[in-house]
Design a protein around this motif. Structure first.
Motif, short mmCIF file in Angstrom:
data_model
loop_
_atom_site.label_atom_id
_atom_site.label_comp_id
_atom_site.label_asym_id
_atom_site.label_seq_id
_atom_site.Cartn_x
_atom_site.Cartn_y
_atom_site.Cartn_z
N GLN A 1 -33.84 1.75 6.91
CA GLN A 1 -33.99 1.73 8.37
C GLN A 1 -34.76 2.96 8.85
O GLN A 1 -35.66 2.86 9.69
CB GLN A 1 -32.61 1.68 9.04
N PHE A 2 -34.38 4.10 8.34
CA PHE A 2 -35.02 5.35 8.77
C PHE A 2 -36.50 5.35 8.39
O PHE A 2 -37.36 5.74 9.18
CB PHE A 2 -34.29 6.54 8.13
N ILE A 3 -36.80 4.85 7.17
CA ILE A 3 -38.20 4.84 6.71
C ILE A 3 -39.03 3.90 7.57
O ILE A 3 -40.16 4.22 7.96
CB ILE A 3 -38.26 4.42 5.23
N GLN A 4 -38.48 2.71 7.92
CA GLN A 4 -39.23 1.76 8.75
C GLN A 4 -39.54 2.35 10.12
O GLN A 4 -40.67 2.27 10.62
CB GLN A 4 -38.42 0.46 8.90
N LEU A 5 -38.52 2.95 10.74
CA LEU A 5 -38.72 3.54 12.06
C LEU A 5 -39.75 4.68 12.01
O LEU A 5 -40.59 4.82 12.91
CB LEU A 5 -37.39 4.05 12.62
N MET A 6 -39.68 5.50 10.94
CA MET A 6 -40.61 6.62 10.83
C MET A 6 -42.03 6.11 10.58
O MET A 6 -43.01 6.69 11.08
CB MET A 6 -40.19 7.56 9.70
N ILE A 7 -42.18 5.00 9.83
CA ILE A 7 -43.52 4.43 9.59
C ILE A 7 -44.12 3.94 10.91
O ILE A 7 -45.29 4.18 11.21
CB ILE A 7 -43.44 3.30 8.55
N ILE A 8 -43.29 3.27 11.72
CA ILE A 8 -43.78 2.79 13.02
C ILE A 8 -44.19 3.96 13.90
O ILE A 8 -45.25 3.97 14.53
CB ILE A 8 -42.69 1.94 13.71
N PHE A 9 -43.32 4.98 13.93
CA PHE A 9 -43.59 6.16 14.77
C PHE A 9 -44.88 6.86 14.33
O PHE A 9 -45.74 7.19 15.15
CB PHE A 9 -42.39 7.11 14.69
N LEU A 10 -45.02 7.09 13.02
CA LEU A 10 -46.21 7.76 12.52
C LEU A 10 -47.46 6.91 12.71
O LEU A 10 -48.55 7.44 12.97
CB LEU A 10 -46.03 8.10 11.03
N SER A 11 -47.31 5.58 12.61
CA SER A 11 -48.47 4.69 12.83
C SER A 11 -48.96 4.80 14.26
O SER A 11 -50.16 4.87 14.54
CB SER A 11 -48.10 3.26 12.49
N LEU A 12 -48.01 4.81 15.21
CA LEU A 12 -48.39 4.96 16.61
C LEU A 12 -49.10 6.29 16.85
O LEU A 12 -50.11 6.36 17.58
CB LEU A 12 -47.15 4.85 17.50
N ILE A 13 -48.56 7.34 16.27
CA ILE A 13 -49.20 8.66 16.42
C ILE A 13 -50.62 8.63 15.86
O ILE A 13 -51.58 9.12 16.48
CB ILE A 13 -48.37 9.75 15.73
N LEU A 14 -50.77 8.03 14.67
CA LEU A 14 -52.08 8.00 14.03
C LEU A 14 -53.09 7.17 14.84
O LEU A 14 -54.23 7.60 15.07
CB LEU A 14 -51.93 7.41 12.62
N ILE A 15 -52.64 5.98 15.34
CA ILE A 15 -53.55 5.12 16.11
C ILE A 15 -53.96 5.80 17.41
O ILE A 15 -55.14 5.85 17.77
CB ILE A 15 -52.89 3.76 16.37
N GLY A 16 -52.97 6.32 18.16
CA GLY A 16 -53.28 6.96 19.43
C GLY A 16 -54.19 8.15 19.27
O GLY A 16 -55.15 8.34 20.02
N THR A 17 -53.89 8.97 18.28
CA THR A 17 -54.72 10.17 18.05
C THR A 17 -56.12 9.77 17.64
O THR A 17 -57.11 10.37 18.09
CB THR A 17 -54.07 11.04 16.97
N SER A 18 -56.25 8.76 16.80
CA SER A 18 -57.58 8.32 16.34
C SER A 18 -58.42 7.80 17.50
O SER A 18 -59.60 8.13 17.64
CB SER A 18 -57.44 7.25 15.27
N LEU A 19 -57.80 6.96 18.37
CA LEU A 19 -58.55 6.43 19.52
C LEU A 19 -58.98 7.56 20.46
O LEU A 19 -60.11 7.57 20.96
CB LEU A 19 -57.68 5.42 20.28
N LEU B 1 -59.52 10.71 19.70
CA LEU B 1 -60.59 11.47 19.08
C LEU B 1 -61.92 10.70 19.11
O LEU B 1 -62.99 11.28 19.32
CB LEU B 1 -60.22 11.83 17.63
N PHE B 2 -61.82 9.34 18.91
CA PHE B 2 -63.05 8.53 18.91
C PHE B 2 -63.74 8.58 20.27
O PHE B 2 -64.94 8.82 20.38
CB PHE B 2 -62.71 7.10 18.50
N PHE B 3 -62.97 8.30 21.35
CA PHE B 3 -63.57 8.28 22.68
C PHE B 3 -64.08 9.66 23.10
O PHE B 3 -65.13 9.78 23.73
CB PHE B 3 -62.56 7.76 23.71
N GLN B 4 -63.34 10.70 22.73
CA GLN B 4 -63.82 12.05 23.06
C GLN B 4 -65.10 12.37 22.30
O GLN B 4 -66.01 13.00 22.84
CB GLN B 4 -62.73 13.09 22.73
N TYR B 5 -65.15 11.94 21.04
CA TYR B 5 -66.35 12.19 20.25
C TYR B 5 -67.56 11.44 20.85
O TYR B 5 -68.65 11.98 20.97
CB TYR B 5 -66.10 11.74 18.80
N LYS B 6 -67.34 10.17 21.26
CA LYS B 6 -68.43 9.38 21.84
C LYS B 6 -68.91 9.99 23.14
O LYS B 6 -70.11 10.12 23.40
CB LYS B 6 -67.94 7.94 22.07
N GLN B 7 -67.97 10.36 24.01
CA GLN B 7 -68.34 10.97 25.28
C GLN B 7 -69.08 12.28 25.07
O GLN B 7 -70.05 12.59 25.78
CB GLN B 7 -67.05 11.20 26.11
#
Length: 728
Positions: free
Chosen positions: A14-32, A34-40
């Motif tokens: 349970q803890f691993i699943q929740l942490m994977i979801i949390f880290l995935s959200l962090i990774l996706i949000g941060t990547s987007l 960084l992408f838009f800031q880089y493009k701008q």
């Protein structure tokens, strides 16, 4: 359904699943983000580069146009053809820049300015400038001025103002791009901040769900376990849907609780049985403690006995031995006081007894109870009431038991008396018998100490005798180890006065120590080794060596030392023969010198005598030869007398004719005589003595002075001053 499915999974999953979801959200949000800031950022950089390029082209146009205008005006002012050519040459550069600007145009303002630029270039360089140059070159100044007033100057100034306005437009465009970028970055930052807040809310929900699913059941289990530990009634509720670790733990605790309750009854029954056994063990423990006390007492007694035996065996100093006997005996028999005293010299040691009490005992050592002990040579005890000074804070009657023990020598003579006092406890027969056996060991130890003292006294006496001799004496054993040295040897080789740094050294060490400044190192070692290996009675050897630093000549004798025909060592005697050696050398040199000196007068006497015997000589020639023979005979007589004087001095038979005489006339006579023998020396006699009368042999004094001054002349071949000074 979600909670139910979670309860069927392990907590870790349970803890691993929740942490994977949390880290995935962090990774996706941060990547987007960084992408838009880089493009701008890239869009801004490209736009800014284009605006900067337009600004640069415009400034170059403005500079080139101004240069052409100034060159034209200079030409009209000074008539410089070079300025005219340079003005015309600016037209291609301006058109080239106009094309670059047209290629960089991004809006209507850029296109409008390019059209105005091309129009102005055609007007100025194609139409107006050739016409004005023609007027100037043909001298039509009025028409030239009229051309300028009709609109050429106005058109030029208007275009320059237009260029300024266009440059301001470019600057505004650059500022607008910067503001757009800042606004866009602010939007991205706000979006990212909102994303972070969303993640925190999501994390809070995760933690809350974990606490709900895990914390609450664990708290319930902890409370249940605490109640069980305190002995309270408690029941464990199990959620049948939980298949995770908490469900397994709850089931195990419930099973363990039932097992504990089942075994509790058995433990209560066993406890009653153990209580009965405990009472029995207490009784056995009391017996064991008593036995242990007896064992410890015996152990302490044996340790004290062993320590006393060790002291009796290894101690050779009388006072230390007496102190050890009194202290250890008092410990063995637990005496409160103790005393031992030797009858021969009344040396003593006490424990718990004042000096006044000891002196009182010594004063009456052959009286009363002590006399009985000396005569019968048997131990005895007496019981007496303790005097007031011994009671301390105790009241009533107290008794002390005094034990008198004789120390009997091997000759059945009492050599020492021991007295021990114990308050309140009598001495048992077994203790007295044990102490009697110890007194026999004491007797042997005291005799050993007495023999050691005699031996040490004899050794010190022998050492003192050896120290009075002037020769260095050294005793070594069969292996070459130094056993004894005397003071003279230590002074000779500069070691410690009592020889501690030499005694005990082996052959290699002490020979190396003595060979430090020795000239004949190897020969000395061979001599010592030969002296040790020679095993014959009355066989002595000698060897002479020189010490370079001390300028000494030492003669060493070796003598084998036997005891009842058994070789026990070797004695080496080092004798300083420096003076004898120097005298022998001087005598040898003197004999050699005299022998050499005798040949000269003898040869002269024989030669001249032979001439006079075999030849006819004139009277004056004969007289001359006879005078020479006479003088050489006198010289020969003087040499022989000197040699005989030396012999008499060595034999101690030399005589002197002592009389009082004045010394100064003798000195002057010698100096006058010897002045005739040299022409390069100045002999001076001075005197500061008020009285120069002395007692002595005048002839010998004159001979000594003659030898001294003669040697001064002889050993200073280059001449110089010789001063004889008399003083008192």
């Amino acid at each position: 359904m979600k909670d139910s499915s979670n309860k069927k999974q392990s907590i870790l999953k349970q803890f691993i699943q929740l942490m994977i979801i949390f880290l995935s959200l962090i990774l996706i949000g941060t990547s987007l983000n960084l992408f838009f800031q880089y493009k701008q950022s890239n869009d801004y950089i490209e736009k800014r580069a284009l605006i900067v390029e337009k600004e640069k082209i415009t400034r170059d146009l403005y500079y080139t146009l101004n240069t052409a205008l100034f060159d034209v005006r200079g030409y009209f002012a000074y008539g410089n053809e070079e300025l005219k050519k340079r003005a015309y040459s600016q037209q291609p550069e301006i058109r080239k820049l106009a094309k670059k600007l047209e290629a960089s145009a991004t809006n209507d303002d850029d296109s409008e300015y390019v059209r105005e630029l091309n129009s102005f270039v055609d007007y100025y360089f194609v139409e107006t400038l050739p016409q004005a140059v023609g007027y100037y070159e043909s001298g039509r100044q009025d028409e030239l001025i009229n051309l300028a007033q009709l609109g050429a100057t106005t058109r030029t100034n208007e275009f320059l103002d237009l260029t300024h306005e266009y440059m301001d437009v470019i600057d505004n465009e650059l500022n607008t791009a910067i503001n757009d970028m800042r606004r866009t970055q602010t939007i991205y930052q706000n979006v990212f901040l909102a994303f972070i807040i969303f993640l925190l809310v999501f994390l809070f929900r995760i933690i809350r769900q974990m606490l709900t699913n895990i914390g609450a059941p664990l708290s319930h289990l902890a409370k249940t376990a605490s109640d069980i530990t305190e002995g309270k009634d408690s029941e464990i509720f199990i959620d049948p849907q939980r298949k995770d670790e908490i469900g397994v733990l709850s089931f195990a605790l419930k099973k363990m609780l039932h097992s504990i309750q089942e075994k509790e009854q058995n433990l209560l029954a066993q406890n009653e049985e153990l209580l009965a056994q405990q009472d029995e063990l207490y009784a056995q423990q009391s017996e064991l403690e008593n036995a242990l006390y007896v064992v410890n007492e015996s152990k302490i007694k044996i340790e004290n006995r062993n320590e006393l035996t060790n002291k009796l065996t290894n101690t050779l100093e009388k006072q230390k031995l007496l102190d050890s006997i009194v202290l250890q005996m008092s410990r063995i028999i637990k005496a409160d006081r103790g005393l031992i005293i030797l009858l021969e010299d009344q040396a003593y040691s006490s424990y718990g007894i004042s000096s006044t009490g000891v002196e009182q005992f010594k004063k009456n050592i052959y009286n009363g109870l002590n006399s009985i002990l000396i005569v019968h040579q048997q131990p005895y005890t007496i019981k007496r009431e303790i005097v007031e000074s011994e009671k301390g804070y105790h009241e009533g009657k107290l008794y002390s038991y005094d034990l008198y023990l004789p120390v009997i020598s091997s000759n059945d003579v009492v050599t020492a008396i021991m007295v021990f006092s114990r308050f309140g406890h009598a001495f048992r027969e077994s203790e007295i018998e044990e102490l009697q056996s110890i007194t026999k060991q004491m007797s042997n130890s005291l005799e050993k100490v007495y023999i050691h003292e005699l031996t040490e006294t004899e050794r010190l006496r022998n050492q003192s005798i050896l120290n009075t001799t002037h020769e260095g004496i050294q005793l070594i054993d069969q292996s070459g180890v130094v056993l004894l040295v005397n003071k003279a040897l230590c002074e000779m080789f500069e070691c410690i006065a009592d020889g501690r740094d030499l005694v005990g050294l082996d052959l290699q060490d002490w020979t190396s120590f003595m060979q430090k400044d020795m000239e004949e190192k190897d020969e000395f070692l061979q001599f010592v080794q030969s002296a040790i290996e020679t095993n014959h009675l009355n066989n002595s050897n000698s060897f002479i060596y020189k010490r370079l630093d001390k300028h000494q000549v030492i003669k060493v004798y070796s003598e084998a030392l036997f005891q009842e025909d058994i070789r026990i060592g070797t004695i080496l005697v080092h004798r300083d023969i420096t003076k004898e050696f120097e005298v022998d050398q001087m005598k040898s040199e003197f004999v050699s010198t005299v022998s050499h000196e005798l040949r000269t007068p003898l040869a002269s006497i024989l030669g001249f005598t032979e001439l006079m015997l075999h030849r006819e000589l004139k009277p004056d020639r004969r007289l001359k030869y006879l005078t020479t023979v006479y003088n050489e005979a006198k010289r020969l007589t003087a040499l022989i007398n000197d040699f005989l004087d030396v012999q008499r001095m060595e034999a101690g038979k030399h005589t002197y004719e002592k009389k009082y005489f004045e010394l100064l006339p003798v000195v002057e006579s010698v100096s006058n005589t010897l002045r005739a023998t040299t022409t390069i020396h100045e002999i001076t006699v001075t005197s500061t003595a008020e009285n120069d009368w002395i007692l002595g042999d005048r002839e010998k004094i004159e001979q000594v002075l003659t030898n001294l001054v003669g040697n001064s002349i002889k050993y200073s071949p280059n001449g110089g001053n010789i001063i004889l000074n008399l003083f008192h």
